[in-house]
Design an enzyme around this catalytic site. Structure first.
Site, PDB file in Angstrom:
ATOM      1  N   ASN A 158     111.763 -36.015 -30.455  1.00 49.66           N
ATOM      2  CA  ASN A 158     111.785 -36.882 -31.650  1.00 49.66           C
ATOM      3  C   ASN A 158     113.219 -36.893 -32.292  1.00 49.66           C
ATOM      4  OD1 ASN A 158     111.520 -34.062 -32.571  1.00 49.66           O
ATOM      5  ND2 ASN A 158     109.904 -34.596 -33.962  1.00 49.66           N
ATOM      6  N   GLU A 253     110.605 -23.496 -33.408  1.00 49.60           N
ATOM      7  CA  GLU A 253     109.807 -24.560 -34.222  1.00 49.60           C
ATOM      8  C   GLU A 253     108.926 -25.304 -33.476  1.00 49.60           C
ATOM      9  OE1 GLU A 253     108.985 -27.880 -36.030  1.00 49.60           O
ATOM     10  OE2 GLU A 253     110.778 -28.190 -36.350  1.00 49.60           O
ATOM     11  N   CYS A 287     107.511 -33.471 -36.783  1.00 48.66           N
ATOM     12  CA  CYS A 287     106.844 -32.134 -36.939  1.00 48.66           C
ATOM     13  C   CYS A 287     106.145 -31.873 -38.330  1.00 48.66           C
ATOM     14  CB  CYS A 287     107.518 -30.693 -36.688  1.00 48.66           C
ATOM     15  SG  CYS A 287     108.679 -31.088 -35.482  1.00 48.66           S
TER      16      CYS A 287
HETATM   17  O1  G3P Z   1     110.152 -33.076 -36.212  1.00 51.52           O
HETATM   18  C1  G3P Z   1     111.113 -32.250 -36.256  1.00 51.52           C
HETATM   19  C2  G3P Z   1     111.501 -31.792 -37.788  1.00 51.52           C
HETATM   20  O2  G3P Z   1     112.663 -31.178 -37.682  1.00 51.52           O
HETATM   21  C3  G3P Z   1     111.375 -32.999 -38.731  1.00 51.52           C
HETATM   22  O3  G3P Z   1     112.519 -33.213 -39.339  1.00 51.52           O
HETATM   23  O4  G3P Z   1     113.692 -34.516 -41.080  1.00 51.52           O
HETATM   24  O5  G3P Z   1     111.712 -35.505 -40.257  1.00 51.52           O
HETATM   25  O6  G3P Z   1     111.774 -33.829 -41.639  1.00 51.52           O
HETATM   26  P1  G3P Z   1     112.318 -34.298 -40.779  1.00 51.52           P
END
Ligand code: G3P
Length: 478
Positions: A158, A253, A287
């Site tokens: 992603n 993670e 995530c």
């Molecule tokens: O899905 C991975 C995570 O690191 C999301 O990052 O910047 O979308 O909150 P962000």
């Protein structure tokens, strides 16, 4: 074979000896897009050996020079943003606008890492022996930070570029070398980023990139005795890696089921805006996406109405057209999302929008009146479908958040700051956002999951600290 992207070892793009490749499918067209090398275990050995040799020399390169290299890389990446973003659009169906943001954010992250590294790594400690009972002032301890060695970096589909550099930057500034294993979808975008590393003139072997099938090189690489640290972002595979890994530092993670708690006194317009942005951007494949909303019954109808109005405005279509909702990563993923929605529907949930799917493209759905016996109340869809649970008390919402194995982030909407802080304390997740949707950034903030959401903490500062060890020299005076 000119059609197959080579792997990168010792500063050279090299064809695999396996003669095999792994196909990358365009999630939007379902057609074959690129082929990457299916590397062998011998090639993993070659990469690890090359990383090991390069690291020994890199550790001796002055910190300011390491930082200079990283700044150069950041500039080259920003220069190459269209090429890299174009790959992200095709490989992971991220809309062009977001793909560009990912690349620019990655450049900024590298610059910041170089600057922060200069500060963090230049600081050591000086201690004397006499504070500890029974000691004279005859021992001086000089403690400083030394690199771990070879860091294995495994980013997910992603954010293949951004979550690669968020591991590579801290590793390199701290004097480590990196073996990078890109995700299959997103590999070509990531290999372009590796080519930026190549152009930035880092020493050969400092960063090597291996591609291939998890079944052939996955366990072999993660349990390789030459690996001194693993930084992984992704799904359940991370739990398997953690169980098999040796005595090395791990940074994991592994997804989330971020709960959004909406209280009776919340600014519902603000909450709805954040829920739609948090739940549906990149089609829910983050995530940190809002993955379940727990709203107080008395304001639920009004909140749902506001969310629905905003969902209506989302554009659905292809990433090239910069649509808000784009195809999800694979057919398997689309089928899984559909399964979760069907299960909820069968058990009595109310869908506010008609279920619609074409290939991997899923139209956004708000699933109301979700109950705890529905899978979607607990599982992470990674798609544009969002469950709403109507709660009678705040405690019920906190309980739902804490009963899940995932515990990455969460958020609470209320105008009462005292309540918000007490709720933040009670929600057992890595980060709680007050009056905003969950998010990883800004990228120097600590980023961590509790329970099955991860091990360790990321963010630029924590990653740099995690990728070194303390070394002491003690001067013993006569
Ligand atoms: O899905 C991975 C995570 O690191 C999301 O990052 O910047 O979308 O909150 P962000």
């Amino acid at each position: 074979d000119g059609d197959v992207f080579k792997y990168y070892v010792d500063g050279a793009w090299t064809p695999t000896t396996s003669g095999k490749s792994v196909g990358i499918i365009n999630p939007s067209t379902l057609k074959s897009l690129f082929k990457i090398s299916a590397c062998t275990q011998d090639e993993v050995n070659k990469c690890v050996d090359s990383c090991k040799a390069a690291q020994k020399l890199w550790a001796k390169v002055p910190l300011w020079k390491r930082a200079e290299h990283l700044h150069k890389l950041a500039a080259i990446m920003k220069d190459q943003k269209i090429t890299i973003a174009d790959c992200l659009v095709k490989e992971v169906a991220k809309c062009m606008k977001d793909a560009m943001v990912e690349v620019v954010r990655s450049g900024d992250l590298i610059d910041y890492t170089a600057e922060e590294g200069i500060r963090i790594l230049s600081e050591g400690k000086f201690l004397t022996s006499d504070p500890f009972p029974g000691n004279e002032r005859n021992k001086y301890c000089l403690a400083s930070k030394i690199p771990l060695g070879v860091v294995l970096a495994i980013p997910p589909f992603n954010y293949p570029v951004n979550l690669a550099v968020s591991k590579i930057g801290p590793a390199l500034i701290a004097g480590n070398s990196v073996l990078l294993k890109p995700p299959t979808q997103g590999a070509v975008a990531t290999l372009h980023m590796v080519h930026c590393i190549h152009m930035a003139g880092f020493p050969n072997g400092l960063v090597n990139a291996i591609t291939g099938k998890g079944s052939e090189i996955g366990d072999y690489t993660t349990t390789h005795p030459g690996i001194n640290c693993i930084s992984f972002t992704g799904g359940d595979t991370g739990i398997a890696i953690s169980k098999k890994a040796g005595m090395i530092p791990l940074q994991m993670e592994l997804g989330g089921k971020d709960t959004c708690l909406v209280l009776e006194d919340a600014d519902l317009e603000l909450a709805a805006t954040h829920i739609v942005k948090g739940g549906y951007s990149y089609s829910g494949q983050r995530c940190t996406a809002v993955k379940v909303v727990c709203v107080m019954e008395s304001v639920a109808d009004e909140l749902v109405k506001k969310i629905n109005e905003k969902i209506k405005k989302l554009t659905v279509g292809m990433p090239e057209k910069d649509c808000d909702i784009t195809p999800v990563i694979s057919e398997t993923s689309a089928n899984f999302i559909q399964g979760l929605v069907e299960d909820a529907k069968e058990k009595g949930a109310k869908l506010h929008q008609e279920w619609k799917r074409e290939g991997n493209l899923i139209w956004p759905v708000l699933i109301d009146k979700v109950l705890p016996d529905m899978r979607i109340a607990w599982e992470e869809p990674f798609g544009p479908v969002l469950p709403i649970i109507r709660i009678k008390s705040v405690e019920e919402g906190i309980h739902h958040c804490n009963a899940n194995n995932f515990a990455l982030q969460g958020c609470v909407f209320t105008k009462n700051i005292d309540k918000a802080i007490m709720i933040s304390d009670a929600m057992e997740s890595g980060t709680i956002q007050i009056n905003a949707a969950p998010a990883r950034g800004p990228d120097h903030f600590p980023f961590q999951g509790l329970r099955d959401s991860g091990i360790g903490s990321q963010g630029i500062i924590n990653s740099i600290n995690m990728m070194c060890k303390t070394k002491s020299t003690v001067i013993n005076l006569p």
